[in-house]
Scaffold this motif. Structure first.
Motif, PDB file in Angstrom:
ATOM      1  N   SER A 151       0.823  -1.218   0.000  1.00 13.62           N
ATOM      2  CA  SER A 151       0.000   0.000   0.000  1.00 13.62           C
ATOM      3  C   SER A 151       0.856   1.266   0.000  1.00 13.62           C
ATOM      4  N   ASP A 188      -3.812  -6.400   3.426  1.00 15.32           N
ATOM      5  CA  ASP A 188      -4.937  -5.963   4.255  1.00 15.32           C
ATOM      6  C   ASP A 188      -4.527  -4.652   4.909  1.00 15.32           C
ATOM      7  N   ASN A 189      -5.457  -3.989   5.535  1.00 15.71           N
ATOM      8  CA  ASN A 189      -5.156  -2.649   6.037  1.00 15.71           C
ATOM      9  C   ASN A 189      -4.249  -2.611   7.261  1.00 15.71           C
ATOM     10  N   GLU A 193      -1.207  -3.267   9.674  1.00 14.38           N
ATOM     11  CA  GLU A 193       0.145  -3.775   9.429  1.00 14.38           C
ATOM     12  C   GLU A 193       0.855  -4.017  10.764  1.00 14.38           C
ATOM     13  N   ASP A 234       1.140   4.260   6.338  1.00 16.95           N
ATOM     14  CA  ASP A 234      -0.165   4.659   5.815  1.00 16.95           C
ATOM     15  C   ASP A 234      -1.302   3.800   6.347  1.00 16.95           C
ATOM     16  N   ALA A 235      -0.987   2.776   7.146  1.00 14.91           N
ATOM     17  CA  ALA A 235      -2.018   1.864   7.645  1.00 14.91           C
ATOM     18  C   ALA A 235      -1.900   1.730   9.157  1.00 14.91           C
ATOM     19  N   LYS A 275      -2.787   7.767   1.187  1.00 10.51           N
ATOM     20  CA  LYS A 275      -3.132   6.681   0.269  1.00 10.51           C
ATOM     21  C   LYS A 275      -3.671   7.349  -0.986  1.00 10.51           C
ATOM     22  N   ASP A 324      -5.535   7.560   5.600  1.00 11.56           N
ATOM     23  CA  ASP A 324      -6.504   6.655   6.210  1.00 11.56           C
ATOM     24  C   ASP A 324      -6.888   7.239   7.574  1.00 11.56           C
ATOM     25  N   LYS A 380      -8.418   6.013  10.152  1.00 11.22           N
ATOM     26  CA  LYS A 380      -8.111   5.132  11.286  1.00 11.22           C
ATOM     27  C   LYS A 380      -6.615   5.151  11.581  1.00 11.22           C
ATOM     28  N   ALA A 381      -5.805   5.104  10.544  1.00 12.21           N
ATOM     29  CA  ALA A 381      -4.353   5.175  10.740  1.00 12.21           C
ATOM     30  C   ALA A 381      -3.979   6.498  11.384  1.00 12.21           C
TER      31      ALA A 381
END
Length: 189
Positions: A38, A108-109, A111, A138-139, A171, A176, A178-179
């Motif tokens: 990502s 997946d998101n 990490e 980024d995650a 992203k 993101d 949530k990140a």
């Protein structure tokens, strides 16, 4: 104008004092960055920014040591969970390590942020030095690991000589949320 000159002069003096203190006590900085797929569109910029910061630090505090940690995620398909170069004065070894890292894996998101930070916190820091960890990704981390991650940050920073900073990369359609929220929690801790 007089007030502005006085303020900028005071800030410049404050900056000189901080740099002098870092030259005396030592500065050790570890950059921790996500190298999952990502990050493909932003890893080149992230590595360029880290390289620029390393060059600036080397110029301001020639005795600074720096380390690099890159992480991906858990899973059989991953080439690695964590790769690192321990704290060193060798700018060129750090730069060469960083340039050899490409974005791949993930899928997946969340990490393995905890694994990356844990490796950074275990670096051979010198006693009494100022310790800085900069997390770039980024995650978000895995939800189930967030409490453990925040506890590790608290232990690392508890004596006041250490700090953790975070940078959330964009992203395709922006950062993101949530990140960003979880990275903010990490930095506040």
């Amino acid at each position: 104008d007089q007030l502005l000159d006085t303020q900028s002069g005071a800030k410049a003096q404050e900056f000189r004092t901080v740099v002098k203190d870092l030259r005396n006590t030592g500065l050790e900085i570890v950059f921790v960055f996500d190298s999952t797929g990502s990050m493909d569109s932003s890893i080149a910029a992230a590595k360029a920014n880290i390289d620029e910061m390393l060059q600036t630090l080397r110029a301001l505090v020639p005795s600074a040591r720096f380390g690099l940690v890159t992480y991906r995620d858990k899973g059989r398909r991953e080439e690695y969970l964590v790769r690192q170069i321990p704290l060193t004065h060798d700018f060129f070894a750090a730069a060469n390590f960083m340039q050899g890292i490409g974005a791949d894996g993930g899928g997946d998101n969340p990490e393995a942020v905890l694994a990356g930070l844990a490796s950074a916190f275990k670096q051979p820091f010198q006693r009494g030095s100022r310790r800085v960890v900069v997390l770039v990704g980024d995650a978000p981390p895995h939800n189930r690991e967030m409490a453990e991650l925040l506890d590790a940050v608290r232990r690392f920073t508890r004596k006041g000589l250490a700090s953790v900073h975070t940078l959330v990369t964009d992203k395709r359609f922006g950062p993101d949320p949530k990140a960003a929220a979880m990275f903010e929690q990490i930095a506040r801790r």
